[in-house]
Design a protein around this motif. Sequence first.
Motif, PDB file in Angstrom:
ATOM      1  N   LYS A  81       2.659   3.842  -7.370  1.00 30.86           N
ATOM      2  CA  LYS A  81       2.167   3.734  -5.879  1.00 30.86           C
ATOM      3  C   LYS A  81       1.517   5.268  -5.601  1.00 30.86           C
ATOM      4  O   LYS A  81       1.851   6.216  -6.076  1.00 30.86           O
ATOM      5  N   MET A  82       0.886   5.139  -4.512  1.00 26.57           N
ATOM      6  CA  MET A  82       0.083   6.140  -3.859  1.00 26.57           C
ATOM      7  C   MET A  82       0.203   6.091  -2.519  1.00 26.57           C
ATOM      8  O   MET A  82      -0.079   4.910  -1.737  1.00 26.57           O
ATOM      9  N   LYS A  83       0.502   7.048  -1.711  1.00 27.25           N
ATOM     10  CA  LYS A  83       0.760   7.095  -0.469  1.00 27.25           C
ATOM     11  C   LYS A  83      -0.209   8.191   0.084  1.00 27.25           C
ATOM     12  O   LYS A  83      -0.381   9.227  -0.489  1.00 27.25           O
ATOM     13  N   LEU A  84      -0.671   7.909   1.522  1.00 27.46           N
ATOM     14  CA  LEU A  84      -1.693   8.785   1.959  1.00 27.46           C
ATOM     15  C   LEU A  84      -1.671   8.472   3.691  1.00 27.46           C
ATOM     16  O   LEU A  84      -1.072   7.233   4.083  1.00 27.46           O
ATOM     17  N   PRO A  85      -1.822   9.359   4.528  1.00 31.76           N
ATOM     18  CA  PRO A  85      -1.773   9.241   5.922  1.00 31.76           C
ATOM     19  C   PRO A  85      -2.770   8.499   6.259  1.00 31.76           C
ATOM     20  O   PRO A  85      -3.999   8.599   6.129  1.00 31.76           O
ATOM     21  N   SER A  86      -2.623   7.310   7.484  1.00 35.25           N
ATOM     22  CA  SER A  86      -3.709   6.960   8.000  1.00 35.25           C
ATOM     23  C   SER A  86      -4.091   7.781   9.560  1.00 35.25           C
ATOM     24  O   SER A  86      -3.463   8.788   9.991  1.00 35.25           O
ATOM     25  N   LEU A  87      -5.255   7.421  10.213  1.00 34.95           N
ATOM     26  CA  LEU A  87      -5.755   8.319  11.112  1.00 34.95           C
ATOM     27  C   LEU A  87      -4.850   8.030  12.451  1.00 34.95           C
ATOM     28  O   LEU A  87      -4.495   8.761  13.354  1.00 34.95           O
ATOM     29  N   GLU A  88      -4.022   6.808  12.370  1.00 37.59           N
ATOM     30  CA  GLU A  88      -2.921   6.729  13.283  1.00 37.59           C
ATOM     31  C   GLU A  88      -1.447   6.943  13.050  1.00 37.59           C
ATOM     32  O   GLU A  88      -0.861   6.904  13.868  1.00 37.59           O
ATOM     33  N   GLY A  89      -1.320   7.996  12.133  1.00 39.99           N
ATOM     34  CA  GLY A  89      -0.257   8.507  11.803  1.00 39.99           C
ATOM     35  C   GLY A  89       0.718   7.685  10.870  1.00 39.99           C
ATOM     36  O   GLY A  89       1.840   8.095  10.994  1.00 39.99           O
ATOM     37  N   GLU A  90       0.255   6.737  10.505  1.00 39.11           N
ATOM     38  CA  GLU A  90       1.201   5.662   9.668  1.00 39.11           C
ATOM     39  C   GLU A  90       0.649   6.197   8.049  1.00 39.11           C
ATOM     40  O   GLU A  90      -0.044   6.822   7.870  1.00 39.11           O
ATOM     41  N   VAL A  91       1.669   5.398   7.385  1.00 35.40           N
ATOM     42  CA  VAL A  91       1.706   5.754   5.735  1.00 35.40           C
ATOM     43  C   VAL A  91       1.100   4.640   5.061  1.00 35.40           C
ATOM     44  O   VAL A  91       1.418   3.343   5.539  1.00 35.40           O
ATOM     45  N   ILE A  92       0.088   4.804   4.493  1.00 38.85           N
ATOM     46  CA  ILE A  92      -0.858   3.721   3.657  1.00 38.85           C
ATOM     47  C   ILE A  92      -0.418   3.714   2.113  1.00 38.85           C
ATOM     48  O   ILE A  92      -0.247   4.801   1.610  1.00 38.85           O
ATOM     49  N   ILE A  93       0.263   2.555   1.770  1.00 37.88           N
ATOM     50  CA  ILE A  93       1.052   2.375   0.555  1.00 37.88           C
ATOM     51  C   ILE A  93       0.010   1.840  -0.332  1.00 37.88           C
ATOM     52  O   ILE A  93      -0.339   0.498  -0.084  1.00 37.88           O
ATOM     53  N   ILE A  94      -0.481   2.272  -1.408  1.00 37.33           N
ATOM     54  CA  ILE A  94      -1.394   1.697  -2.203  1.00 37.33           C
ATOM     55  C   ILE A  94      -0.623   1.306  -3.596  1.00 37.33           C
ATOM     56  O   ILE A  94      -0.353   2.232  -4.218  1.00 37.33           O
ATOM     57  N   ASN A  95      -0.563   0.157  -4.023  1.00 36.65           N
ATOM     58  CA  ASN A  95       0.222  -0.149  -5.128  1.00 36.65           C
ATOM     59  C   ASN A  95      -1.026  -0.075  -6.463  1.00 36.65           C
ATOM     60  O   ASN A  95      -1.900  -0.186  -6.350  1.00 36.65           O
ATOM     61  N   LEU A  96      -0.502   0.884  -7.474  1.00 38.39           N
ATOM     62  CA  LEU A  96      -1.478   1.077  -8.677  1.00 38.39           C
ATOM     63  C   LEU A  96      -1.579  -0.169  -9.296  1.00 38.39           C
ATOM     64  O   LEU A  96      -0.965  -1.201  -9.595  1.00 38.39           O
ATOM     65  N   THR A  97      -2.974  -0.276  -9.899  1.00 37.71           N
ATOM     66  CA  THR A  97      -3.003  -1.451 -10.787  1.00 37.71           C
ATOM     67  C   THR A  97      -2.467  -1.550 -12.055  1.00 37.71           C
ATOM     68  O   THR A  97      -2.372  -0.205 -12.720  1.00 37.71           O
ATOM     69  N   LYS A  98      -2.351  -2.619 -12.576  1.00 38.07           N
ATOM     70  CA  LYS A  98      -1.525  -2.693 -13.882  1.00 38.07           C
ATOM     71  C   LYS A  98      -2.672  -2.707 -14.740  1.00 38.07           C
ATOM     72  O   LYS A  98      -3.847  -3.028 -14.657  1.00 38.07           O
ATOM     73  N   ARG A  99      -2.075  -2.252 -16.031  1.00 36.15           N
ATOM     74  CA  ARG A  99      -3.047  -2.213 -17.277  1.00 36.15           C
ATOM     75  C   ARG A  99      -3.634  -3.439 -17.507  1.00 36.15           C
ATOM     76  O   ARG A  99      -3.001  -4.642 -17.575  1.00 36.15           O
TER      77      ARG A  99
END
Length: 278
Positions: free
Chosen positions: A251-269
């Motif tokens: 997973k990759m996590k990054l903050p949104s402009l609203e102060g929330e955490v965006i969780i992006i699942n990594l793509t499988k091979r």
Amino acid sequence: MAEKLRFPPKSNRNLGSRKEAWYEFHKGFGHDVEHCIALGYQLASLIKDGFLKEYLEGSQEGSKKEITSAYQGHEVPVHGELNTISGGFSGGGCSASKLKKYMREVMAVEAQGSDQPTEPDLCFTNADLGDVVPHEDDPVVISIVTVGRKVHRVLIDQGSSTDVMFWVTFHNLQLSPDQLRPYDGCLFGFVGDQVEVRGHVELRTTFSNGVSSCTISIRNLVVNVVSAYNLFLGRSSLNRLGTVASRRHMKMKLPSLEGEVIIINLTKRRRGSATRIA
């Protein structure tokens, strides 16, 4: 017994502190047969396979001490280097004036103090492992959206100093060569070789998990190199995004402009084409 040995390639470097000592096995100067680690490993392998028994005498006490002393006087030959990708816009750019401007901006930000809005904590817990298939070597790969297309096989490369787009990806995105801006610097690859840079293109790029998203402009260096990926996201964009990626949690996590955490699942091979663009 000589035919069972694997002779290393000739080196023009001194392989130890004894510059006057010629060693036929390496065909170079620097140490003698008693302090050769490479030969010692091969002889140990032959002994393990049942050879050289007639030459063994007594116990092997103190062998660990001998190997340690050998390391101090012996340099293993180095025939090349493997690096990360270096060059690009990291640190402000390739000219002295751009580097100075970048440092002034950094110092100005530090002088402002902590007036920046508080970002959410980005951390990983065992709960993030719930939907992860056990793996050993899957890279950190995601999908992004740019110029109205979803681009798969985007490698998160924290060792790269710049963001890289490959020429075949540029072509598949149906971008015009007129959009390329010149780039005067140099880009060096993993083995230290200079990479052909066609130019750079700045594109609005969106990172989304289907619910929340974050969009930034990314300057991609377009290179004429064959790759298994469409894009490399380097330190420059990852730092601007405030991203934290975990290969273990996929997973990759990054903050949104609203102060929330965006969780992006990594793509499988995926098998097949590396330039899949939807």
